[in-house]
Design a protein around this motif. Structure first.
Motif, PDB file in Angstrom:
ATOM      1  N   LYS A  74       0.777  -1.105  -0.022  1.00 26.17           N
ATOM      2  CA  LYS A  74       0.124   0.007   0.001  1.00 26.17           C
ATOM      3  C   LYS A  74       0.878   1.239  -0.011  1.00 26.17           C
ATOM      4  O   LYS A  74       0.665   2.242  -0.637  1.00 26.17           O
ATOM      5  CB  LYS A  74      -0.972   0.064   1.369  1.00 26.17           C
ATOM      6  N   ALA A  75       2.054   1.300   0.783  1.00 23.76           N
ATOM      7  CA  ALA A  75       2.776   2.280   0.854  1.00 23.76           C
ATOM      8  C   ALA A  75       3.502   2.612  -0.683  1.00 23.76           C
ATOM      9  O   ALA A  75       3.642   3.785  -0.955  1.00 23.76           O
ATOM     10  CB  ALA A  75       3.968   2.360   1.600  1.00 23.76           C
ATOM     11  N   LEU A  76       3.830   1.568  -1.524  1.00 26.01           N
ATOM     12  CA  LEU A  76       4.373   1.720  -2.766  1.00 26.01           C
ATOM     13  C   LEU A  76       3.222   2.230  -3.622  1.00 26.01           C
ATOM     14  O   LEU A  76       3.591   3.004  -4.606  1.00 26.01           O
ATOM     15  CB  LEU A  76       5.112   0.258  -3.366  1.00 26.01           C
ATOM     16  N   GLU A  77       2.085   1.850  -3.424  1.00 24.71           N
ATOM     17  CA  GLU A  77       0.995   2.412  -4.476  1.00 24.71           C
ATOM     18  C   GLU A  77       0.428   3.680  -4.171  1.00 24.71           C
ATOM     19  O   GLU A  77      -0.332   4.069  -5.000  1.00 24.71           O
ATOM     20  CB  GLU A  77      -0.135   1.289  -4.216  1.00 24.71           C
ATOM     21  N   CYS A  78       0.623   4.370  -3.193  1.00 26.19           N
ATOM     22  CA  CYS A  78      -0.030   5.372  -2.734  1.00 26.19           C
ATOM     23  C   CYS A  78       0.949   6.954  -2.918  1.00 26.19           C
ATOM     24  O   CYS A  78       2.086   6.324  -3.498  1.00 26.19           O
ATOM     25  CB  CYS A  78      -0.091   5.854  -1.140  1.00 26.19           C
ATOM     26  N   ASP A  79       0.104   7.800  -3.327  1.00 24.33           N
ATOM     27  CA  ASP A  79       0.963   9.036  -3.698  1.00 24.33           C
ATOM     28  C   ASP A  79       1.381   9.922  -2.336  1.00 24.33           C
ATOM     29  O   ASP A  79       2.184  10.666  -2.305  1.00 24.33           O
ATOM     30  CB  ASP A  79      -0.027  10.084  -4.255  1.00 24.33           C
ATOM     31  N   ILE A  80       0.378   9.806  -1.447  1.00 22.40           N
ATOM     32  CA  ILE A  80       0.833  10.409  -0.046  1.00 22.40           C
ATOM     33  C   ILE A  80       0.932   9.597   1.136  1.00 22.40           C
ATOM     34  O   ILE A  80      -0.256   8.543   1.393  1.00 22.40           O
ATOM     35  CB  ILE A  80      -0.454  11.509   0.288  1.00 22.40           C
ATOM     36  N   LEU A  81       1.824   9.472   1.808  1.00 20.80           N
ATOM     37  CA  LEU A  81       1.968   8.673   3.110  1.00 20.80           C
ATOM     38  C   LEU A  81       1.918   9.412   4.548  1.00 20.80           C
ATOM     39  O   LEU A  81       2.845  10.315   4.526  1.00 20.80           O
ATOM     40  CB  LEU A  81       3.691   7.896   3.000  1.00 20.80           C
ATOM     41  N   ILE A  82       1.195   9.031   5.355  1.00 17.23           N
ATOM     42  CA  ILE A  82       0.875   9.847   6.536  1.00 17.23           C
ATOM     43  C   ILE A  82       1.133   8.826   7.807  1.00 17.23           C
ATOM     44  O   ILE A  82       0.743   7.545   7.715  1.00 17.23           O
ATOM     45  CB  ILE A  82      -0.709  10.087   6.757  1.00 17.23           C
ATOM     46  N   TYR A  83       1.789   9.161   8.562  1.00 13.64           N
ATOM     47  CA  TYR A  83       2.304   8.560   9.615  1.00 13.64           C
ATOM     48  C   TYR A  83       1.571   9.229  10.932  1.00 13.64           C
ATOM     49  O   TYR A  83       1.705  10.431  11.330  1.00 13.64           O
ATOM     50  CB  TYR A  83       3.645   8.513  10.156  1.00 13.64           C
ATOM     51  N   ALA A  84       0.423   8.525  11.670  1.00 10.67           N
ATOM     52  CA  ALA A  84      -0.351   9.332  12.557  1.00 10.67           C
ATOM     53  C   ALA A  84      -0.121   8.594  13.953  1.00 10.67           C
ATOM     54  O   ALA A  84      -0.352   7.432  13.741  1.00 10.67           O
ATOM     55  CB  ALA A  84      -1.816   9.210  12.009  1.00 10.67           C
ATOM     56  N   THR A  85       0.212   9.303  14.953  1.00 10.19           N
ATOM     57  CA  THR A  85       0.664   8.606  16.034  1.00 10.19           C
ATOM     58  C   THR A  85       0.671   9.460  17.283  1.00 10.19           C
ATOM     59  O   THR A  85       1.010  10.639  17.138  1.00 10.19           O
ATOM     60  CB  THR A  85       1.990   8.177  15.980  1.00 10.19           C
ATOM     61  N   PRO A  86       0.143   9.111  18.553  1.00 10.82           N
ATOM     62  CA  PRO A  86       0.418   9.750  19.567  1.00 10.82           C
ATOM     63  C   PRO A  86       1.914   9.799  19.824  1.00 10.82           C
ATOM     64  O   PRO A  86       2.602   9.029  19.463  1.00 10.82           O
ATOM     65  CB  PRO A  86      -0.224   8.972  20.782  1.00 10.82           C
ATOM     66  N   ILE A  87       2.208  10.982  20.647  1.00 11.78           N
ATOM     67  CA  ILE A  87       3.865  10.880  20.989  1.00 11.78           C
ATOM     68  C   ILE A  87       3.753  10.364  22.250  1.00 11.78           C
ATOM     69  O   ILE A  87       3.522  10.957  23.343  1.00 11.78           O
ATOM     70  CB  ILE A  87       4.394  12.468  20.655  1.00 11.78           C
ATOM     71  N   TYR A  88       4.661   9.362  22.520  1.00 11.70           N
ATOM     72  CA  TYR A  88       5.056   8.822  23.592  1.00 11.70           C
ATOM     73  C   TYR A  88       6.511   8.895  23.925  1.00 11.70           C
ATOM     74  O   TYR A  88       7.386   8.537  22.937  1.00 11.70           O
ATOM     75  CB  TYR A  88       4.848   7.092  23.605  1.00 11.70           C
ATOM     76  N   SER A  89       7.162   9.700  25.025  1.00  9.30           N
ATOM     77  CA  SER A  89       8.440   9.883  25.256  1.00  9.30           C
ATOM     78  C   SER A  89       9.212  10.387  24.025  1.00  9.30           C
ATOM     79  O   SER A  89      10.242   9.856  23.621  1.00  9.30           O
ATOM     80  CB  SER A  89       9.034   8.586  25.855  1.00  9.30           C
ATOM     81  N   TRP A  90       8.568  11.418  23.355  1.00  9.33           N
ATOM     82  CA  TRP A  90       9.071  12.062  22.247  1.00  9.33           C
ATOM     83  C   TRP A  90       9.213  11.560  21.114  1.00  9.33           C
ATOM     84  O   TRP A  90       9.956  12.044  20.088  1.00  9.33           O
ATOM     85  CB  TRP A  90      10.478  12.841  22.564  1.00  9.33           C
ATOM     86  N   TYR A  91       8.623  10.475  20.966  1.00 13.00           N
ATOM     87  CA  TYR A  91       8.587   9.402  19.583  1.00 13.00           C
ATOM     88  C   TYR A  91       7.410   8.761  19.368  1.00 13.00           C
ATOM     89  O   TYR A  91       6.523   8.894  20.379  1.00 13.00           O
ATOM     90  CB  TYR A  91       9.905   8.811  19.448  1.00 13.00           C
ATOM     91  N   CYS A  92       7.330   8.347  18.374  1.00 15.82           N
ATOM     92  CA  CYS A  92       6.131   7.401  17.958  1.00 15.82           C
ATOM     93  C   CYS A  92       5.910   6.366  19.017  1.00 15.82           C
ATOM     94  O   CYS A  92       6.846   5.736  19.806  1.00 15.82           O
ATOM     95  CB  CYS A  92       6.122   6.903  16.592  1.00 15.82           C
ATOM     96  N   THR A  93       4.746   5.559  18.807  1.00 18.96           N
ATOM     97  CA  THR A  93       4.568   4.057  19.581  1.00 18.96           C
ATOM     98  C   THR A  93       5.229   3.138  18.911  1.00 18.96           C
ATOM     99  O   THR A  93       5.752   3.160  17.649  1.00 18.96           O
ATOM    100  CB  THR A  93       2.922   3.892  19.300  1.00 18.96           C
ATOM    101  N   ALA A  94       5.269   2.140  19.617  1.00 15.56           N
ATOM    102  CA  ALA A  94       6.184   0.934  19.087  1.00 15.56           C
ATOM    103  C   ALA A  94       5.675   0.045  17.853  1.00 15.56           C
ATOM    104  O   ALA A  94       6.657   0.084  17.093  1.00 15.56           O
ATOM    105  CB  ALA A  94       6.246  -0.205  20.426  1.00 15.56           C
ATOM    106  N   PRO A  95       4.341   0.104  17.566  1.00 13.08           N
ATOM    107  CA  PRO A  95       4.097  -0.504  16.257  1.00 13.08           C
ATOM    108  C   PRO A  95       4.385   0.227  15.329  1.00 13.08           C
ATOM    109  O   PRO A  95       4.834  -0.034  14.174  1.00 13.08           O
ATOM    110  CB  PRO A  95       2.673  -0.744  16.615  1.00 13.08           C
ATOM    111  N   MET A  96       4.295   1.613  15.404  1.00 19.70           N
ATOM    112  CA  MET A  96       4.778   2.497  14.377  1.00 19.70           C
ATOM    113  C   MET A  96       6.189   2.573  14.056  1.00 19.70           C
ATOM    114  O   MET A  96       6.643   2.553  12.926  1.00 19.70           O
ATOM    115  CB  MET A  96       4.482   4.248  14.787  1.00 19.70           C
ATOM    116  N   LYS A  97       6.996   2.488  15.116  1.00 26.64           N
ATOM    117  CA  LYS A  97       8.378   2.279  14.970  1.00 26.64           C
ATOM    118  C   LYS A  97       8.865   1.067  14.076  1.00 26.64           C
ATOM    119  O   LYS A  97       9.557   0.863  13.230  1.00 26.64           O
ATOM    120  CB  LYS A  97       9.118   2.699  16.218  1.00 26.64           C
TER     121      LYS A  97
END
Length: 191
Positions: A74-97
């Motif tokens: 899906k990332a290869l097929e898209c034109d726009i890639l968005i990472y939506a995440t709450p910030i935990y300890s100044w970075y993204c959540t574990a599954p996002m990382k």
């Protein structure tokens, strides 16, 4: 035009999800189809740096077989890639990382002293966050990481738009925050 959103929040009715609603509405009003995958619902293992993905210069080809194959497609097929995440300890959540690591390794063919292709090159890339801090403070490390990440991947990094959560005893969403998300969607489309 397609927008693919990786959602890193564990809460389906949380703050980050609330921010996505006006963002997606604005994208769709402008003719962009949006698809969201909730990373906490998926089986995504962390990258093990085996470099299997570097042996095929034209395909992601990850040795780990899990839901990441769908994310990569899906990332290869898209034109726009968005990472939506709450910030935990100044970075993204574990599954996002975990998803980020796998995606950048599989799609950049540069890790074995080669100058191979960057399969995500040219894609528009941005992030939406919620945090307990003012956005400029809560997003500082995350923004720095995404700046380097997108440069490495050859993506067109638009930036990060975040909103502060004042605590569980306060209403999070407001018309002002919704308007920020609509403006961010229009900014992404204009670049």
């Amino acid at each position: 035009m397609k927008c693919y959103i990786l959602m890193g929040s564990p809460r389906k009715n949380g703050n980050t999800a609330a921010l996505l609603e006006p963002f997606i509405d604005e994208m769709e009003k402008n003719g962009v189809s949006c698809e969201t995958d909730w990373l906490y619902d998926m089986d995504i293992k962390g990258c093990v740096a085996c470099l299997h993905c570097q042996h095929n210069m034209n395909e992601p080809d990850c040795a780990l077989k899990d839901d990441m194959q769908s994310v990569i497609k899906k990332a290869l097929e898209c034109d726009i890639l968005i990472y939506a995440t709450p910030i935990y300890s100044w970075y993204c959540t574990a599954p996002m990382k975990a998803a980020m690591d796998r995606l950048i390794y599989c799609c950049n063919k540069t890790y074995m002293g080669q100058n191979g292709p960057r399969l995500l090159e040219g894609k528009k890339f941005a992030s939406i966050t919620s945090s307990g801090y003012r956005p400029e403070k809560g997003n500082s490390v995350w923004n720095m990481g995404l700046t380097n990440y997108s440069k490495h991947g050859g993506m067109n990094y638009i930036g990060v738009e975040g909103e502060k959560d004042h605590g569980y005893d306060h209403e999070f969403m407001s018309e002002e925050k919704a308007e920020h998300m609509r403006l961010f969607a229009r900014e992404i489309l204009s670049k």
